[in-house]
Design an enzyme around this catalytic site. Structure first.
Site, short mmCIF file in Angstrom:
data_model
loop_
_atom_site.label_atom_id
_atom_site.label_comp_id
_atom_site.label_asym_id
_atom_site.label_seq_id
_atom_site.Cartn_x
_atom_site.Cartn_y
_atom_site.Cartn_z
N GLY A 230 23.72 17.87 -0.80
CA GLY A 230 23.91 17.90 -2.25
C GLY A 230 22.79 17.24 -3.03
O GLY A 230 22.59 17.54 -4.21
N ASP B 55 23.81 12.48 -4.53
CA ASP B 55 24.05 13.32 -5.70
C ASP B 55 25.13 12.75 -6.60
O ASP B 55 24.97 12.68 -7.81
CB ASP B 55 24.41 14.76 -5.28
CG ASP B 55 25.54 14.82 -4.24
OD1 ASP B 55 26.04 13.75 -3.84
OD2 ASP B 55 25.91 15.94 -3.85
N ASP C 166 31.78 9.56 -6.07
CA ASP C 166 33.13 10.02 -6.42
C ASP C 166 34.12 8.96 -5.95
O ASP C 166 34.28 7.93 -6.59
CB ASP C 166 33.35 11.40 -5.78
CG ASP C 166 34.59 12.11 -6.29
OD1 ASP C 166 35.53 11.42 -6.72
OD2 ASP C 166 34.66 13.34 -6.26
N LYS D 98 31.45 9.53 -11.16
CA LYS D 98 32.73 9.84 -11.81
C LYS D 98 33.34 8.53 -12.29
O LYS D 98 33.61 7.63 -11.50
CB LYS D 98 33.66 10.58 -10.86
CG LYS D 98 33.20 12.01 -10.60
CD LYS D 98 34.23 12.83 -9.86
CE LYS D 98 33.66 14.21 -9.54
NZ LYS D 98 34.53 15.01 -8.67
N PHE E 287 35.63 18.57 -10.74
CA PHE E 287 34.77 19.00 -9.65
C PHE E 287 33.57 19.73 -10.24
O PHE E 287 33.73 20.64 -11.05
CB PHE E 287 35.52 19.91 -8.68
CG PHE E 287 34.80 20.06 -7.37
CD1 PHE E 287 34.89 19.06 -6.39
CD2 PHE E 287 34.01 21.17 -7.11
CE1 PHE E 287 34.21 19.18 -5.19
CE2 PHE E 287 33.32 21.29 -5.91
CZ PHE E 287 33.42 20.29 -4.95
N VAL E 288 32.38 19.30 -9.85
CA VAL E 288 31.17 19.87 -10.45
C VAL E 288 30.30 20.56 -9.41
O VAL E 288 30.32 20.20 -8.23
CB VAL E 288 30.34 18.79 -11.19
CG1 VAL E 288 31.03 18.34 -12.45
CG2 VAL E 288 30.04 17.60 -10.28
N ASP F 227 27.65 21.85 -4.52
CA ASP F 227 28.20 23.15 -4.14
C ASP F 227 29.72 23.19 -4.16
O ASP F 227 30.40 22.16 -4.10
CB ASP F 227 27.76 23.49 -2.72
CG ASP F 227 28.52 22.65 -1.69
OD1 ASP F 227 28.46 21.40 -1.77
OD2 ASP F 227 29.19 23.23 -0.83
#
Ligand code: XMP
Length: 191
Positions: A57, A113, A116, A144, A165-166, A172
């Site tokens: 990511g 990346d 979370d 987040k 969710f991005v 991805d």
């Protein structure tokens, strides 16, 4: 056309790209700013910085970031599995592979990346600390808000985002959308 405007015919998926959260221009500007902060922090590092990055990511973020860093640096890679296949729910972080230069007594910057739940960074930070670096700092493009536990700390943050969710800019869903130039929300839906 498929029922979902964002995927080609025949590969309709149970979800869709909902909205752009961070534009390509905003990403470029912020990555530039982050590079500036990082370069200032490591300006006096004599033996070069080691950047350890979490695949896959972080690929796009890393590629853009390092080309803006006027520093001597080497790159190491780790692979962590956390979101297997077509899911937006973490299955718990597991270290799959690691390949990096000697870290002992070196300045190490961990690049990921997104922060979370913090499981991935906790795992990789522990692995790097075990190699006894001179310093360890962490940079993430996205965080987040309010999700990561207090024991998982980061030093450089690109953007704080809401808990959705991005995808895009390297991130991805089921291996797709890494090539989007912006960050978008991915919304699960009915097939
Ligand atoms: P944790 O929960 O361990 O998550 O902090 C970190 C890793 O999980 C992936 N991740 C995401 N990937 N959209 C994605 O495409 C997301 O919203 C998302 N949230 C977490 C990512 O690989 C990250 O390194």
């Amino acid at each position: 056309m498929s029922a979902h405007a964002d995927v080609p015919d025949g590969v309709a998926r149970p979800g869709r790209i909902d909205r752009v959260l961070i534009s390509a221009t905003a990403l470029e500007e912020r990555v530039h700013g982050l590079a500036h902060e990082i370069a200032r922090t490591y300006a006096v590092t004599s033996d070069g910085l080691i950047i350890v990055t979490v695949l896959s990511g972080s690929l796009v973020f890393l590629a853009d970031l390092i080309r803006k860093l006027p520093l001597m640096l080497r790159i190491g890679l780790v692979t962590v599995s956390s979101y297997p296949g077509g899911t937006t729910r973490s299955a718990g972080a597991k270290l799959l592979t690691s390949s990096y230069p000697e870290l002992q007594n070196r300045d190490v910057l961990l690049v990921d990346d997104i922060l979370d739940t913090g499981g991935t960074l906790r795992l990789v930070q522990r692995e790097i600390r075990a190699a006894v670096p001179r310093s360890l700092r962490t940079a993430v493009l996205l965080r987040k808000t309010g999700k990561a536990p207090p024991d998982v700390t980061v030093d450089f943050v690109g953007f704080d985002i809401e808990d959705v969710f991005v995808v895009g800019y390297g991130l991805d869903y089921d291996g797709l959308y890494r090539n989007l130039p912006h960050i978008a929300e991915w919304r699960p839906g009915n097939p």
